[in-house]
Motif scaffolding. Structure first.
Motif, mmCIF file in Angstrom:
data_model
loop_
_atom_site.group_PDB
_atom_site.id
_atom_site.type_symbol
_atom_site.label_atom_id
_atom_site.label_comp_id
_atom_site.label_asym_id
_atom_site.label_seq_id
_atom_site.Cartn_x
_atom_site.Cartn_y
_atom_site.Cartn_z
ATOM 1 N N ARG A 212 0.833 -1.208 0.000
ATOM 2 C CA ARG A 212 0.000 0.000 0.000
ATOM 3 C C ARG A 212 0.866 1.256 0.000
ATOM 4 N NH1 ARG A 212 -3.082 -2.875 3.927
ATOM 5 N NH2 ARG A 212 -2.390 -1.450 5.582
ATOM 6 N N HIS A 213 1.949 1.222 0.754
ATOM 7 C CA HIS A 213 2.874 2.358 0.752
ATOM 8 C C HIS A 213 3.501 2.534 -0.630
ATOM 9 C CE1 HIS A 213 3.495 3.643 5.092
ATOM 10 N NE2 HIS A 213 2.612 2.658 5.188
ATOM 11 N N ALA A 214 3.851 1.431 -1.275
ATOM 12 C CA ALA A 214 4.465 1.510 -2.612
ATOM 13 C C ALA A 214 3.499 2.114 -3.626
ATOM 14 C CB ALA A 214 4.904 0.114 -3.054
ATOM 15 N N GLU A 215 2.242 1.747 -3.521
ATOM 16 C CA GLU A 215 1.257 2.222 -4.493
ATOM 17 C C GLU A 215 1.040 3.724 -4.415
ATOM 18 O OE1 GLU A 215 -2.009 -0.272 -3.454
ATOM 19 O OE2 GLU A 215 -1.365 -1.935 -4.760
ATOM 20 N N ARG A 216 1.303 4.324 -3.268
ATOM 21 C CA ARG A 216 1.095 5.767 -3.131
ATOM 22 C C ARG A 216 2.413 6.546 -3.192
ATOM 23 N NH1 ARG A 216 -0.258 5.395 3.329
ATOM 24 N NH2 ARG A 216 1.813 6.007 4.094
ATOM 25 N N THR A 217 3.519 5.859 -3.481
ATOM 26 C CA THR A 217 4.836 6.487 -3.463
ATOM 27 C C THR A 217 5.278 6.891 -4.869
ATOM 28 O OG1 THR A 217 5.535 5.236 -1.514
ATOM 29 C CG2 THR A 217 7.272 6.171 -2.890
ATOM 30 N N PRO A 218 5.466 8.190 -5.129
ATOM 31 C CA PRO A 218 6.020 8.607 -6.422
ATOM 32 C C PRO A 218 7.524 8.345 -6.464
ATOM 33 C CG PRO A 218 5.709 10.511 -5.008
ATOM 34 C CD PRO A 218 5.160 9.324 -4.250
ATOM 35 N N ASN A 219 8.033 8.074 -7.640
ATOM 36 C CA ASN A 219 9.475 7.871 -7.829
ATOM 37 C C ASN A 219 10.039 6.802 -6.901
ATOM 38 O OD1 ASN A 219 9.362 9.912 -9.738
ATOM 39 N ND2 ASN A 219 10.112 11.488 -8.352
#
Length: 491
Positions: A212-219
């Protein structure tokens, strides 16, 4: 028996009793045999940077053998590559560095940080790491997010500020630190900092949080975690092939996002330890001088597509005019281990490859000694320890989180005092400093987790465990826990 209303009351009592604890530890140390020539000649690990383990003769002889010979370092680099390829396959590679911390920095700067050259402003990139132990290493190379973690590692290390652990943060790199599902992060110790207690970590739940953190993380640029294999480090759950459930899942997520998964296995071993193929790992780093019995140096192992860039940074990839190997100037030439460490590291890896039974037998014997000695601890403390062996770390983990789940009988719900890594750097880590007062070189004993390994006055020149010396050191640990608990009225 003392009656403490709050945890902080217990730790204030421990602080007040430090002189008495240390005095009794020194007295008991002499009584059990730590006096004269034996004082500070036995350690509970050979894996701490301040007092390195003793090299087996095979390793020491290899280093001595090249010291007065003309040897091409690039040919030693090739031997490292061949050892790793023989182990993992042709698509894998390895390169040595001066330390494991150097290996981490090379990996992060080679494949995680954004470019600095070119017109216009650079962008920021972010990697994702679980909130586990030792985050000043694997989660220490980016500016932390969320903001509550900004000072988490401020009191770790011998100095603070930019020359301390926070000064490792690389340019335009951020790290998203994700609390692990099932973990506890309550305050403990005299410094009274959050202490990660990880025996109840839910691997799949933690991996889902990281997704979930990865999905909202740009770059997003990668993932990082530890490479250990014991419950106290949060890696209890295993796949049928022996790989860690959590690491395998993190690796799958990294693959979906087309970014590398870097694992810090500083206290780990090649051949008999964590296998990157069964953990979906792209890059893994080791301290050759910790569990592997080698000289002070680091090792990067990984898929060629990533190790190539680490080699370029170390100056060991290729000459400009086109050669298969090199050993020269580059961004991280300062992390060159030198030919003696290269030769010793190769010998250590070959020793592990050729004689795995010896290493595993040492761990089996160490586990037996630890179980026997802790079975003899004060009756009120029995049943409060979980003992786990680790071939990866050539160690035995003795975890006492259970003492806070059950409570010491008659102690009002309190458990065995837990100290933090911040206590270690402030001189208030009673179990570690207490061992020194006793005459034993200490090991890692913070966050309710005692990690005991061989190598510091407990193995002979052939690398075999000296059981009587190891038993004496563990007996000292048991006695110190009893002293601590008795002095503050828990038993």
């Amino acid at each position: 028996m003392a009656d403490y209303k709050y945890k902080m009351d217990l730790y204030e009592a421990v602080r007040a009793k430090i002189p008495e604890i240390f005095a009794e530890a020194a007295k008991v140390g002499e009584e059990i045999g730590f006096k004269g020539d034996m004082k500070h000649q036995v350690g509970l690990t050979g894996a701490v940077s301040g007092c390195h383990g003793l090299n087996p003769s095979k390793v020491a002889d290899a280093m001595h053998g090249v010291a007065r010979k003309i040897v091409s370092s690039s040919q030693l680099d090739v031997r490292v590559s061949r050892i790793i390829k023989d182990w993992l396959g042709d698509e894998w590679d390895g390169v040595m560095t001066s330390t494991c911390e150097a290996a981490l920095q090379v990996c992060f700067d080679s494949v995680f940080t954004p470019p600095l050259l070119g017109r216009g402003n650079s962008y920021s990139s972010r990697y994702i790491a679980p909130y586990e132990r030792h985050i000043h290493h694997q989660a220490g190379y980016g500016r932390p997010y969320p903001g509550r973690f900004k000072d988490t590692v401020a009191d770790r290390g011998n100095c603070a500020g930019e020359m301390g652990m926070m000064g490792k943060r690389l340019c335009n790199l951020e790290v998203d630190i994700v609390p692990m599902k099932g973990a506890l992060y309550g305050n403990h110790g005299i410094k009274y900092y959050p202490s990660p207690l990880l025996t109840k970590v839910d691997a799949m739940g933690t991996a889902e949080k990281m997704r979930r953190h990865a999905e909202r993380t740009p770059n997003i640029c990668g993932f990082a975690s530890l490479g250990y294999d014991t419950p106290g480090y949060g890696y209890r759950e295993k796949n049928p092939d022996g790989g860690s459930v959590l690491r395998s899942e993190i690796g799958k997520i990294a693959n979906e996002f087309d970014v590398p998964y870097l694992v810090d296995n500083a206290f780990g071993s090649v051949f008999i330890g964590t296998d990157p193929r069964y953990n979906n790992i792209d890059l893994m780093v080791y301290s050759v001088d910790k569990a592997m019995g080698g000289p002070t140096s680091g090792l990067i192992v990984g898929k060629e597509e990533y190790v190539t860039y680490c080699r370029r940074a170390r100056g060991t990839h290729s000459e400009r005019w086109g050669t298969m190997t090199a050993h020269g100037k580059a961004a991280y030439v300062g992390f060159d281990p030198g030919k003696e460490a290269l030769a010793g590291g190769i010998a250590a890896m070959e020793f592990l490859r050729d004689e795995p039974k010896l290493w595993k037998d040492n761990v089996d014997k160490l586990e037996k000694i630890a179980v026997e000695e802790f079975n003899g601890i004060d009756s009120k403390l029995q049943g409060l320890f979980e003992i786990t062996k680790s071939y990866n770390s050539a160690a035995v983990e003795i975890n006492y989180e259970k003492s806070w789940e059950k409570g010491i009988p008659g102690a009002g719900g309190m458990g065995i005092p837990i100290f933090t890594i911040e206590d270690m750097y402030s001189g208030t880590q009673v179990l570690q400093t207490g061992l020194m007062k006793m005459g034993v070189i200490p090991t890692i004993t913070y966050d309710a987790n005692i990690f005991i390994s061989t190598g510091l006055g407990t193995t002979d020149p052939d690398g075999c465990l000296q059981e009587d010396r190891m038993r004496l050191g563990i007996k000292g640990m048991v006695k110190l826990i009893e002293i601590l608990c008795r002095q503050v009225g828990l038993i």
